[in-house]
Enzyme design. Structure first.
Site, PDB file in Angstrom:
ATOM      1  N   HIS A 105      18.601   5.419  -0.319  1.00 13.59           N
ATOM      2  CA  HIS A 105      17.974   6.662   0.126  1.00 13.59           C
ATOM      3  C   HIS A 105      18.000   6.861   1.657  1.00 13.59           C
ATOM      4  O   HIS A 105      18.286   7.961   2.124  1.00 13.59           O
ATOM      5  CB  HIS A 105      16.549   6.610  -0.459  1.00 13.59           C
ATOM      6  CG  HIS A 105      15.692   7.781  -0.315  1.00 13.59           C
ATOM      7  ND1 HIS A 105      14.708   8.083  -1.237  1.00 13.59           N
ATOM      8  CD2 HIS A 105      15.589   8.736   0.620  1.00 13.59           C
ATOM      9  CE1 HIS A 105      14.063   9.152  -0.855  1.00 13.59           C
ATOM     10  NE2 HIS A 105      14.570   9.573   0.266  1.00 13.59           N
ATOM     11  N   ASP A 121       7.053   2.538   0.509  1.00 11.66           N
ATOM     12  CA  ASP A 121       5.872   2.153  -0.280  1.00 11.66           C
ATOM     13  C   ASP A 121       5.342   0.789   0.098  1.00 11.66           C
ATOM     14  O   ASP A 121       4.197   0.455  -0.207  1.00 11.66           O
ATOM     15  CB  ASP A 121       6.265   2.068  -1.768  1.00 11.66           C
ATOM     16  CG  ASP A 121       6.331   3.442  -2.414  1.00 11.66           C
ATOM     17  OD1 ASP A 121       5.586   4.329  -1.996  1.00 11.66           O
ATOM     18  OD2 ASP A 121       7.154   3.602  -3.335  1.00 11.66           O
ATOM     19  N   LYS A 171      15.188  -4.712  -2.767  1.00  9.51           N
ATOM     20  CA  LYS A 171      14.371  -3.512  -2.546  1.00  9.51           C
ATOM     21  C   LYS A 171      14.009  -3.349  -1.063  1.00  9.51           C
ATOM     22  O   LYS A 171      14.840  -3.450  -0.194  1.00  9.51           O
ATOM     23  CB  LYS A 171      13.158  -3.533  -3.471  1.00  9.51           C
ATOM     24  CG  LYS A 171      13.594  -3.142  -4.891  1.00  9.51           C
ATOM     25  CD  LYS A 171      12.478  -2.953  -5.864  1.00  9.51           C
ATOM     26  CE  LYS A 171      11.460  -1.924  -5.530  1.00  9.51           C
ATOM     27  NZ  LYS A 171      11.633  -0.642  -6.183  1.00  9.51           N
ATOM     28  N   GLU A 172      12.733  -3.102  -0.775  1.00  6.00           N
ATOM     29  CA  GLU A 172      12.366  -2.741   0.593  1.00  6.00           C
ATOM     30  C   GLU A 172      12.535  -3.892   1.592  1.00  6.00           C
ATOM     31  O   GLU A 172      12.524  -3.676   2.794  1.00  6.00           O
ATOM     32  CB  GLU A 172      10.917  -2.226   0.634  1.00  6.00           C
ATOM     33  CG  GLU A 172      10.734  -0.782   0.193  1.00  6.00           C
ATOM     34  CD  GLU A 172      10.583  -0.607  -1.316  1.00  6.00           C
ATOM     35  OE1 GLU A 172      10.901  -1.551  -2.067  1.00  6.00           O
ATOM     36  OE2 GLU A 172      10.150   0.472  -1.739  1.00  6.00           O
ATOM     37  N   GLY A 182      15.886   9.323  -4.763  1.00  3.14           N
ATOM     38  CA  GLY A 182      16.119  10.383  -3.779  1.00  3.14           C
ATOM     39  C   GLY A 182      17.485  10.286  -3.110  1.00  3.14           C
ATOM     40  O   GLY A 182      17.876  11.170  -2.344  1.00  3.14           O
ATOM     41  N   ARG A 184      10.852  10.833 -11.841  1.00  2.00           N
ATOM     42  CA  ARG A 184      11.142   9.407 -11.667  1.00  2.00           C
ATOM     43  C   ARG A 184      10.805   8.521 -12.864  1.00  2.00           C
ATOM     44  O   ARG A 184      11.122   7.351 -12.860  1.00  2.00           O
ATOM     45  CB  ARG A 184      10.325   8.865 -10.470  1.00  2.00           C
ATOM     46  CG  ARG A 184      10.753   9.390  -9.125  1.00  2.00           C
ATOM     47  CD  ARG A 184      12.127   8.870  -8.730  1.00  2.00           C
ATOM     48  NE  ARG A 184      12.520   9.366  -7.442  1.00  2.00           N
ATOM     49  CZ  ARG A 184      13.041  10.579  -7.228  1.00  2.00           C
ATOM     50  NH1 ARG A 184      13.277  11.409  -8.229  1.00  2.00           N
ATOM     51  NH2 ARG A 184      13.364  10.971  -6.006  1.00  2.00           N
ATOM     52  N   ARG A 207       6.187  12.830  -2.689  1.00  3.86           N
ATOM     53  CA  ARG A 207       7.285  12.804  -1.722  1.00  3.86           C
ATOM     54  C   ARG A 207       8.637  12.892  -2.412  1.00  3.86           C
ATOM     55  O   ARG A 207       9.565  13.519  -1.914  1.00  3.86           O
ATOM     56  CB  ARG A 207       7.196  11.559  -0.844  1.00  3.86           C
ATOM     57  CG  ARG A 207       7.590  10.259  -1.495  1.00  3.86           C
ATOM     58  CD  ARG A 207       7.921   9.196  -0.461  1.00  3.86           C
ATOM     59  NE  ARG A 207       6.746   8.617   0.129  1.00  3.86           N
ATOM     60  CZ  ARG A 207       6.156   7.503  -0.294  1.00  3.86           C
ATOM     61  NH1 ARG A 207       6.632   6.856  -1.347  1.00  3.86           N
ATOM     62  NH2 ARG A 207       5.092   7.028   0.313  1.00  3.86           N
ATOM     63  N   ASP A 208       8.727  12.273  -3.596  1.00  2.00           N
ATOM     64  CA  ASP A 208      10.023  12.248  -4.279  1.00  2.00           C
ATOM     65  C   ASP A 208      10.429  13.656  -4.705  1.00  2.00           C
ATOM     66  O   ASP A 208      11.560  14.093  -4.477  1.00  2.00           O
ATOM     67  CB  ASP A 208       9.968  11.333  -5.503  1.00  2.00           C
ATOM     68  CG  ASP A 208       9.698   9.885  -5.120  1.00  2.00           C
ATOM     69  OD1 ASP A 208      10.160   9.476  -4.043  1.00  2.00           O
ATOM     70  OD2 ASP A 208       9.029   9.181  -5.881  1.00  2.00           O
ATOM     71  N   ARG A 254       4.480   5.917 -16.456  1.00  2.00           N
ATOM     72  CA  ARG A 254       3.751   6.855 -15.605  1.00  2.00           C
ATOM     73  C   ARG A 254       4.229   8.254 -15.954  1.00  2.00           C
ATOM     74  O   ARG A 254       5.313   8.444 -16.485  1.00  2.00           O
ATOM     75  CB  ARG A 254       4.023   6.578 -14.136  1.00  2.00           C
ATOM     76  CG  ARG A 254       3.563   5.206 -13.727  1.00  2.00           C
ATOM     77  CD  ARG A 254       3.623   5.015 -12.243  1.00  2.00           C
ATOM     78  NE  ARG A 254       4.973   4.736 -11.785  1.00  2.00           N
ATOM     79  CZ  ARG A 254       5.301   4.661 -10.489  1.00  2.00           C
ATOM     80  NH1 ARG A 254       4.384   4.873  -9.561  1.00  2.00           N
ATOM     81  NH2 ARG A 254       6.530   4.385 -10.118  1.00  2.00           N
TER      82      ARG A 254
HETATM   83  O1  IFM Z   1       9.960   6.369  -0.886  1.00  6.35           O
HETATM   84  C1  IFM Z   1       9.792   5.501  -1.974  1.00  6.35           C
HETATM   85  C2  IFM Z   1       9.811   6.349  -3.229  1.00  6.35           C
HETATM   86  O2  IFM Z   1       8.758   7.264  -3.224  1.00  6.35           O
HETATM   87  C3  IFM Z   1       9.746   5.517  -4.486  1.00  6.35           C
HETATM   88  N1  IFM Z   1      10.752   4.492  -4.478  1.00  6.35           N
HETATM   89  C4  IFM Z   1      10.789   3.655  -3.306  1.00  6.35           C
HETATM   90  C5  IFM Z   1      10.873   4.459  -2.017  1.00  6.35           C
HETATM   91  C6  IFM Z   1      10.780   3.516  -0.807  1.00  6.35           C
HETATM   92  O3  IFM Z   1       9.651   2.732  -0.846  1.00  6.35           O
END
Ligand code: IFM
Length: 798
Positions: free
Chosen positions: A641, A491, A633-634, A707, A332, A348-349, A342
């Site tokens: 994903h 996240d 984003k979230e 992902g 990533r 998880r990714d 980083r």
């Molecule tokens: O699941 C995360 C991922 O690990 C990094 N990017 C954002 C996604 C959702 O928060």
């Protein structure tokens, strides 16, 4: 509006308008060395780590876009006119010149026609070498002899991103350059073993190793002094900013093409000389390029399909597996968005990336699985972000870690977080990742491999999986729902003492997958134990997570519901619905209602929003998601994903039309001619698309390392087209749009080839009436066949 097109025959995306508003990028390098390169040849290289293995410099998020890069300048020595083979950085008026960039699989080609000269530059990293080759061809299309000067240009980096971006007081005086025998050698006092080189197959007429000599004061890459003057100044020094510029003048007859090969590599002058000797032979360059082509040709041949949908064909046969495999390799932290701040792998990714990729690169996937297990603690949870080199017992990889940093000693010990800082989902992905690898490869012995834990001790792979399941079983609240801890997949949902329905569903899913392994191995004690845990989860979910119309997303530490119609904002969350179904936990009627709610409230022409309505007021009980602008984003963007999880859920419910509607809504291919909205490259999934609550609704952001590619690939190939490896055979269970008449797949699995042809005369979405294997009717799974055989499979839906 569009900037390019898909060239299917060559598996290239061709950008024929180079004034794209954002960078369209590509990845070069399949092993140690990587270059992230844009359509204008801007970008950077590193070896191993984008954080501490930097080779070339990049000024991220800058204006103008994508600088610096890996450039070739051409100069007409009669007139003094100069330009670059990529449109930028010189940026000739596009009315006077033709520029094209072809991003291919692990190579990028830049072409230009200007001033009676056709030039082409192909960049790639050959297999087995830590060098980027620049294969340059210049053709004189005018009717007179031309004197054309060629200059290479890269700007070297201070090796570590921190030094390169913030700590210059020593770094600038610790970097040095020299040029001998046509090889520029760049090194760094603090890493005497770390050198980089730039060389070419020609004897340079002049060179510059010092950036500011090449560029000149108050100039930029657009008008470097050396190019304007027609000559470099043979600069080199200890200390300062360094570059790799080699200059050569070529006399080119009308109709003649000259070829020059430049080499940018990891290693010192000696390595540079060896490399120079090797690739001065152009047949070696051609062979190396052909190897890259073959690498992808043979791997992609493991799965090819012909469906009635053009976009699906182009993306599934080339671009989506290419993107997914790139994520497995580069994870990533190496793009134009994450620019090396980083290092290492996200737990998880990476685990999820492997799920789609075993058929393409089983060895790489196996390596990643071992790395993931080494980063699992003996308690069962995974280290959320880790550098595999830190856990490498052989010490080889550790040797590459930076040992001396200017700002002090680097801490190379493995840090084990407290429970509150653990992500509750991380290790559960490992279970699925290992199971998919086993089903694809049949490498059952892998389960007996002993792998160390990040903190202490070691266990077999099989035991590692049990640890992950046990961790989630242990960390449940009184109501039986899994704790959310620092975050689950999201996240920005930070529940700490609260509970997450998504992890609860994931736990159930992972238990089911593990139980298939246990059953296959006849481990009845484990089957019994883990089935019992699964049924407890089911009861807890039924009692606590159904909210009357859809599933809840969880509870805050104070016990407030998240994702309930009773709230003003954040009423409905996509993942709670899709995972209830995809995990196999939800009863059918609730599954239908939950997925219908998602369709009604979350879907629009670009895909499914992650939640609805967007949050506008901070709520720290729920987490950071409530502090992100609406639609981004979230916080209620169309996060890519999770969309494929909804596709899988719909396929499980047999609703092929809806599953495909979701699939095509997000398919980058179909956004090629709406670049004024999408902006990002149409051959790559992006992390998210701005949601309906944002003014930039429809704009895609953060391409490549997400992902999404892997999961869209899994959803399309295993659930829509429906061919799924299992332990004992191939399952064929498509779920397609009703109007599809037929489709076909060539699938290589466990050494043999299956030519699968599916007919749908009754126009159903789901249901298989009959399967014929090599002319013989079979029921159930298609058994593993003799390696090397070609097998005909005729499937009749109905
Ligand atoms: O699941 C995360 C991922 O690990 C990094 N990017 C954002 C996604 C959702 O928060």
């Amino acid at each position: 509006m569009k900037y390019g097109y898909f060239d299917e025959k060559n598996r290239e995306y061709v950008i024929d308008r180079c004034d794209v508003p954002v960078s369209f990028t590509n990845y070069l390098g399949l092993e140690n060395m990587c270059t992230v390169i844009s359509h204008n040849s801007g970008g950077y290289s590193f070896k191993g780590s984008p954080e501490y293995g930097r080779i070339t410099r990049f000024r991220p998020n800058g204006v103008p876009l994508d600088r610096p890069g890996h450039y070739v300048y051409l100069r007409d020595d009669e007139t003094g006119k100069y330009w670059t083979v990529s449109w930028q950085p010189v940026g000739i008026d596009l009315k006077e010149a033709e520029y094209v960039c072809r991003h291919g699989l692990s190579y990028s080609k830049f072409e230009c026609k200007y001033n009676g000269i056709i030039a082409e530059k192909t960049l790639f990293v050959p297999l087995g070498h830590d060098v980027e080759l620049w294969d340059v061809k210049v053709t004189n299309t005018s009717d007179r002899k031309r004197a054309i000067s060629l200059f290479s240009y890269v700007e070297f980096s201070l090796h570590q991103i921190d030094l390169d971006n913030k700590d210059f007081q020593m770094g600038l005086y610790a970097s040095g350059s020299s040029c001998t025998e046509g090889v520029i050698d760049y090194t760094f006092f603090y890493h005497p073993d770390m050198h980089h080189f730039m060389t070419a197959d020609f004897e340079p007429d002049s060179y510059d190793c010092v950036r500011d000599e090449f560029i000149g004061n108050y100039r930029s890459e657009s008008n470097p002094a050396a190019v304007e003057n027609g000559r470099c100044s043979n600069s080199s020094k200890l200390g300062g900013n360094h570059c790799g510029s080699l200059h050569k003048q070529f006399e080119i007859e009308p109709g003649q093409t000259i070829r020059a090969v430049l080499m940018l590599g990891a290693g010192g002058a000696e390595q540079g000389k060896k490399t120079r000797k090797m690739f001065a032979d152009h047949s070696v360059v051609d062979k190396a390029f052909e190897q890259i082509k073959n690498y992808w040709r043979s791997r992609l041949a493991n799965y090819q399909c012909i469906t009635p949908d053009e976009g699906a064909n182009v993306m599934l046969n080339t671009w989506t597996p290419y993107q997914a495999a790139t994520c497995v390799t580069w994870s990533r932290f190496a793009s134009f968005i994450e620019v090396g701040g980083r290092t290492g792998l996200g737990y998880r990714d990476t685990a999820q990336d492997t799920i789609s990729s075993s058929y393409l690169q089983p060895d790489k996937v196996k390596q990643r699985l071992v790395e993931l297990m080494r980063a699992q603690t003996s308690e069962g949870f995974g280290l959320h972000l880790f550098d595999p080199a830190m856990m490498d017992e052989s010490g080889d990889a550790k040797a590459n870690l930076p040992t001396v940093l200017l700002s002090g000693d680097s801490d190379q010990s493995v840090h084990i977080p407290e429970l509150k800082d653990v992500c509750s989902d991380d290790a559960l992905w490992l279970v699925a990742a290992v199971c998919e690898y086993l089903k694809e490869t049949g490498d059952i012995d892998f389960l007996e491999t002993e792998v160390t834990f990040a903190d202490e001790g070691s266990a077999t792979v099989y035991e590692h999986l049990k640890k992950a399941l046990d961790f989630s079983a242990k960390h449940v609240a009184d109501n039986g729902i899994c704790q959310g801890l620092r975050a689950d997949w999201n996240d920005c949902i930070n529940l700490r003492g609260g509970q997450s329905s998504m992890v609860t569903f994931m736990h159930y899913w992972a238990l089911r997958l593990f139980n298939e392994v246990a059953a296959y191995l006849n481990r009845d004690d484990d089957s019994e134990r883990y089935s019992e845990i699964a049924s407890r989860i089911k009861q807890a979910a039924a009692a606590n997570l159904w909210d009357g119309q859809w599933y809840l997303r969880g509870f805050t530490a104070e016990g407030r519901k998240i994702g309930t119609d009773e709230d003003e904002e954040g009423k409905l969350f996509l993942n709670a619905q899709s995972w209830a179904v995809m995990s196999g936990l939800s009863e059918h009627d609730k599954a239908i209602r939950a997925m219908d709610a998602a369709y009604d409230k979350l879907f629009d022409r670009y895909g499914l929003h992650l939640l609805w309505p967007a949050y506008s007021k901070p709520d720290d009980g729920v987490g950071f998601v409530t502090r992100v602008y609406k639609g981004i984003k979230e916080n209620a963007s169309i996060f890519s994903h999770p969309n494929p999880w909804a596709i899988i859920a719909e396929c499980m419910l047999g609703r092929g039309d809806r599953a495909f509607e979701y699939y095509t809504a997000m398919l980058p291919f179909y956004q090629n001619d709406m670049m004024e909205i999408r902006q990002a490259e149409p051959y790559s999934y992006c992390q998210f698309v701005m949601g309906k609550d944002h003014t930039d609704h429809g704009r895609a952001r953060h391409p490549w390392l997400t992902g999404s590619a892997g999961w869209f690939y899994t959803a399309a190939t295993k659930w829509i087209l429906g061919v799924r490896p299992t332990f004992k055979g191939l399952e064929v269970d498509p779920c397609v749009p009703k109007d599809w008449d037929e489709f076909s797949i060539v699938r290589k699995w466990r050494g043999s080839t299956f030519n699968i042809s599916v007919k749908n005369p009754d126009h159903v979405s789901k249901g298989v009436k009959s399967i014929k294997l090599n002319g013989q009717e079979i029921t159930g799974l298609i058994p593993v066949q003799q390696p090397g055989t070609d097998n005909d499979v005729q499937v009749l839906m109905g």
